[in-house]
Structures are given as C-alpha cells and as structure tokens.
Design an enzyme around this catalytic site. Structure first.
Site, mmCIF file in Angstrom:
data_model
loop_
_atom_site.group_PDB
_atom_site.id
_atom_site.type_symbol
_atom_site.label_atom_id
_atom_site.label_comp_id
_atom_site.label_asym_id
_atom_site.label_seq_id
_atom_site.Cartn_x
_atom_site.Cartn_y
_atom_site.Cartn_z
ATOM 1 C CG ASN A 120 -5.542 109.700 7.688
ATOM 2 O OD1 ASN A 120 -5.192 109.100 8.711
ATOM 3 N ND2 ASN A 120 -6.373 110.738 7.711
ATOM 4 C CE LYS B 134 -9.785 109.510 7.458
ATOM 5 N NZ LYS B 134 -11.030 110.105 7.030
ATOM 6 C CG HIS C 73 -7.609 114.809 8.698
ATOM 7 N ND1 HIS C 73 -8.938 114.624 9.019
ATOM 8 C CD2 HIS C 73 -7.389 114.112 7.563
ATOM 9 C CE1 HIS C 73 -9.482 113.820 8.107
ATOM 10 N NE2 HIS C 73 -8.561 113.493 7.218
ATOM 11 C CD GLU D 31 -11.568 112.272 9.967
ATOM 12 O OE1 GLU D 31 -10.638 111.612 10.441
ATOM 13 O OE2 GLU D 31 -12.120 111.987 8.873
ATOM 14 C CD GLU E 126 -8.096 114.678 3.279
ATOM 15 O OE1 GLU E 126 -7.821 113.594 2.782
ATOM 16 O OE2 GLU E 126 -8.345 114.837 4.492
ATOM 17 N N GLY F 171 -15.066 110.060 3.572
ATOM 18 C CA GLY F 171 -15.764 108.918 4.153
ATOM 19 C C GLY F 171 -17.222 108.822 3.735
ATOM 20 C CB SER G 62 -14.803 109.317 -1.463
ATOM 21 O OG SER G 62 -15.525 109.425 -0.243
#
Ligand code: 13P
Length: 252
Positions: free
Chosen positions: A9, A11, A97, A99, A169, A175, A214
C-alpha cells in the site's frame, strides 16, 4: 491450502519519476523470483495505469487504495468505480483502511458498501479491520474487529465474502515501527477465522487474512510463520523495491 498474498500500500506517496523508478526496480527484481506468493502494489489512483503498464507480464498485480460504493458512473465527485479500476488494470482494491475510517470518516456501513461494489465489479476487495490503541487497552479488540467484519458479511453474505481478502491492521502498529507480536496478531487472525468458520467452514478455512502494521524484511518471516497469517499488507517498506521483495520472499 491458502496461497499467501503480499500487497504494498503506497498510500499518498510518489511522483511520476519516483514511481517509474520503483516500478522498474520491482519488475527487474521479481523477474528472478520463482514460486513466490501472490503479489500486488496499490499505488495512488493516478499512478495505477503506469503500474499496470510496467508490471504487465510480471508476477506483480496492481490494485487501488479504495473503490466507489456505486456501480454506475454519475455525480460522485472524487470517486472511482470498480469498472474504471478494472479497465485500468486493477485486480484488487483496499476497503476500510484505518486511515479512511479515521481521517475521512468512513463508517462500517460505507466500507461494507464499497466492498460489495468491488465484488460486483470483479475487483478483489482487501477489507481492512483493526482496533485503535485505546480500544486495545480497553480490551475491545475482539469486539471491534468482529463488528467491522459483521458489517461486511451483512452486506455481501458469507458466500460473497469468499471473493475477498481480509487484512488485520492494528491501528497502533501502522507507521509506528511498533509491530504486533506474532502471537498478538495470530490471536486476532484466529478469532476472525473462527467467526467465519462458524458461518461457513469452507469459506473460513479458505479466507486469506493478511497482517499489516510495520511489517519489515526483518520481522516478516516470524509473522508469516503463524498458522492464520496468510501474507501481509505493507506500508512504508513497500516503497523500497528490495525491502518489498524481501518481504515477498519471506511469504514464499
Ligand atoms: P506500515 O507498514 O507503514 O506500518 O503501514 C501499514 C499499512 O497501513 C498498510 O496498509
């Protein structure tokens, strides 16, 4: 036997020149790989055609980072339909996701509707599930991921879900450099699989459940060794071709 999938991904990263370099490095690197997992990269929408062109006839497929909940073209500013993604060469699209959920307010219901539209349009949705740090600390992990999964199952049915992939996730591991331990991840993956098996044993057994958060070349193998972890959804490390391909090899 579930075939592992490793998806990168990207992003909101890249430029035309950076993407061209990364695609060249991936295409060259993957040419020497044999018998690896299923692999995909998920660039920003704008770079999907370049990725699909450059990765044609390689083992790396292309996907998008989201997909519209509507099938037909129309007044849906900012959205991209499954049909458009397919025409541009996508095989996969992320839905839900964290985010998108946290920064852009996507609800369980919208994520479910996007997932359903992907399936109708012949795109394999990679449905992302995961708890925040405060939810984990409050002991709510199981309830949160089951609530997120239930919304999708309600929308597409358990048999519809057979055409999807799940990705666990944990938000606190994204991150941050802080990975869930293999045991922490395995516990949630097993919970998700049990949830599905209760509704349909074959679909539960066959569902690919990726881990994301990560994942790096040095921790991938121990995560992928867990019985219910079927590959990874890779953020930062997928922007480096060597790192991404090393993670793919660990899943091979
Ligand atoms: P990182 O690998 O950068 O933690 O990102 C994970 C992720 O969000 C992939 O979708």
């Amino acid at each position: 036997m579930r075939k592992a999938l490793v998806a990168g991904n990207w992003k909101m990263h890249g430029s035309r020149s950076v993407v061209a370099e990364l695609l060249d490095a991936l295409a060259d690197g993957v040419a020497d790989m044999s018998g690896g997992p299923d692999m995909a990269v998920l660039p920003p929408f704008l770079f999907v055609p370049a990725a699909a062109d450059r990765l044609t006839d390689t083992a790396i497929a292309v996907g998008a980072q989201n997909v519209c909940d509507q099938d037909d073209e129309g007044a849906f500013t900012g959205e991209v339909s499954a049909r458009m993604l397919k025409e541009a060469g996508c095989r996969y699209a992320l839905t839900g996701h964290s985010e998108r959920r946290a920064l852009y307010g996507e609800s369980d219901e919208l994520v479910a509707a996007r997932t359903a539209a992907a399936l109708r349009g012949g795109i394999i949705p990679i449905v992302c599930l995961g708890e925040s740090l405060s939810e984990r600390e409050a002991g709510e992990t199981d309830a949160v991921v089951q609530r997120q999964l239930r919304a999708v199952v309600d929308a597409v049915g358990i048999s519809g879900l057979a055409g999807a992939v799940l990705a666990y996730e944990p938000v606190w591991a994204i991150g941050t450099g802080r990975t869930a331990s293999p045991q922490q991840a395995q516990a949630v993956h097993a919970l998700l699989r049990t949830y599905l098996r209760k509704r349909d044993a074959v679909i539960g057994d066959g569902m690919r459940i990726l881990y994301g958060g990560s994942v790096k070349p040095d921790n991938a193998a121990e995560l992928f060794a867990m019985p219910d972890i079927d590959g990874g959804l890779i953020g930062g490390a997928s922007l480096n071709a060597d790192a991404f391909l090393a993670i793919c090899r660990a899943a091979g």
